[in-house]
Scaffold this motif. Sequence first.
Motif, PDB file in Angstrom:
ATOM      1  N   PHE A 135      36.571  37.917  38.971  1.00 17.06           N
ATOM      2  CA  PHE A 135      36.128  38.635  39.836  1.00 17.06           C
ATOM      3  C   PHE A 135      37.127  38.640  41.059  1.00 17.06           C
ATOM      4  CE2 PHE A 135      33.566  39.935  43.559  1.00 17.06           C
ATOM      5  CZ  PHE A 135      32.966  41.098  42.756  1.00 17.06           C
ATOM      6  N   VAL A 136      37.499  37.703  41.452  1.00 12.73           N
ATOM      7  CA  VAL A 136      38.373  37.401  42.601  1.00 12.73           C
ATOM      8  C   VAL A 136      39.846  37.720  42.587  1.00 12.73           C
ATOM      9  CG1 VAL A 136      39.149  35.791  44.439  1.00 12.73           C
ATOM     10  CG2 VAL A 136      36.644  35.575  43.602  1.00 12.73           C
ATOM     11  N   GLN A 137      40.322  37.283  41.157  1.00 10.05           N
ATOM     12  CA  GLN A 137      41.640  37.187  41.268  1.00 10.05           C
ATOM     13  C   GLN A 137      41.916  38.418  40.108  1.00 10.05           C
ATOM     14  OE1 GLN A 137      42.780  33.519  39.382  1.00 10.05           O
ATOM     15  NE2 GLN A 137      42.376  32.351  41.579  1.00 10.05           N
ATOM     16  N   GLY A 138      41.113  38.951  39.417  1.00  9.06           N
ATOM     17  CA  GLY A 138      41.450  40.146  38.481  1.00  9.06           C
ATOM     18  C   GLY A 138      41.621  39.713  37.199  1.00  9.06           C
ATOM     19  N   GLY A 139      42.034  40.420  36.121  1.00  2.00           N
ATOM     20  CA  GLY A 139      42.304  40.027  34.951  1.00  2.00           C
ATOM     21  C   GLY A 139      41.276  39.649  33.804  1.00  2.00           C
ATOM     22  N   ALA A 140      39.892  40.462  34.203  1.00  2.00           N
ATOM     23  CA  ALA A 140      38.680  40.159  33.292  1.00  2.00           C
ATOM     24  C   ALA A 140      38.943  41.043  32.091  1.00  2.00           C
ATOM     25  CB  ALA A 140      37.590  40.841  33.987  1.00  2.00           C
ATOM     26  N   PRO A 141      38.909  40.497  30.972  1.00  2.00           N
ATOM     27  CA  PRO A 141      38.840  41.152  29.529  1.00  2.00           C
ATOM     28  C   PRO A 141      37.891  42.404  29.225  1.00  2.00           C
ATOM     29  CG  PRO A 141      37.992  39.156  29.107  1.00  2.00           C
ATOM     30  CD  PRO A 141      38.190  39.016  30.510  1.00  2.00           C
TER      31      PRO A 141
END
Length: 319
Positions: free
Chosen positions: A70-76
């Motif tokens: 949620f903070v860094q991004g990159g959620a599948p």
Amino acid sequence: MAPHVTTRASVPAVPETGAGARRPRSARSGGHWTAWAFLAPVVVYLVAFYAYPLYRNLDLSLHRYTVRSFVQGGAPFSGLDNYRTVFDAPTFWPALTHTAVFTGASLVFQFSIGMALAIFFHQHFRLSATLRALFLVPWLLPLIVSASTWSWMLNSDSGIVNSALGVFGIGPVNWLTSPDWSLVSVTIANIWIGIPFNLVVLYSGLQAIPSDIYEAAALDGATPWSTFWRVTFPLLRPVSAITLLLGLIYTLKVFDIIWIMTKGGPADGSTTLATWSYRLGFGNLLPSFGPGAAVGNLLIVLAMVFGLLYIRMQRRAPR
């Protein structure tokens, strides 16, 4: 002497005026930019506070977010898995039922009591304006104050409601700590808060009805009850429709009253879709952002469905 001949070239040009005159290109472009200047704040507001939050909520519901992603991004990407998780959860059907009961009961009592008060104050008796202003107090108070006041009043041990019931020989009721009564408690509080809104809107609608219609009904021998059903209520139908629609949309998303009074408990006895969405997204040490956003989107869809039904009814209504 030869006669004077006037040629077209010798006639002085007269500038066009009126509706058929063309404005210079610079004036037209200036008006175009002026229109965009007035429109820009509205567009920015809608994009920042409506379009982007809706997009973000949809994005959350379609990805498997953790606190880190949620903070860094990159959620599948997870597709509709979050929605399946919500539908398969044991809390879904109770929360949906509680939402329907809470919304339906609130709308019925808020509208009925608001209509009765609007007709009562429409009589223009002495102190009518003062009493009307006092009825607006629940609407003007911050919701945290109203919810906290009702929590104190409905306290099982020291609440004023149980004290009043004791005068009539009725035993104490666990308003906030019983799964059977918690939903009733938050519904009563929400009804109290929503009555002033219905009163104000319906009273304004009554003010727009010409008095000649009531005089004609009185000459025809109509009773107050028949006057209400045959004159007042039909003429108030457009106002009543928008009042119920706004009340429904507001009640669907009520969160703070329930959360302050019961936090959706005990044992999910007063959990609605709004409180469940908040609890999934922010109420745990390990938040479930995806399922929480999915529940929020379900509320948005419900509100849109009723909004579209209202628009369709308005189009079919006789002009």
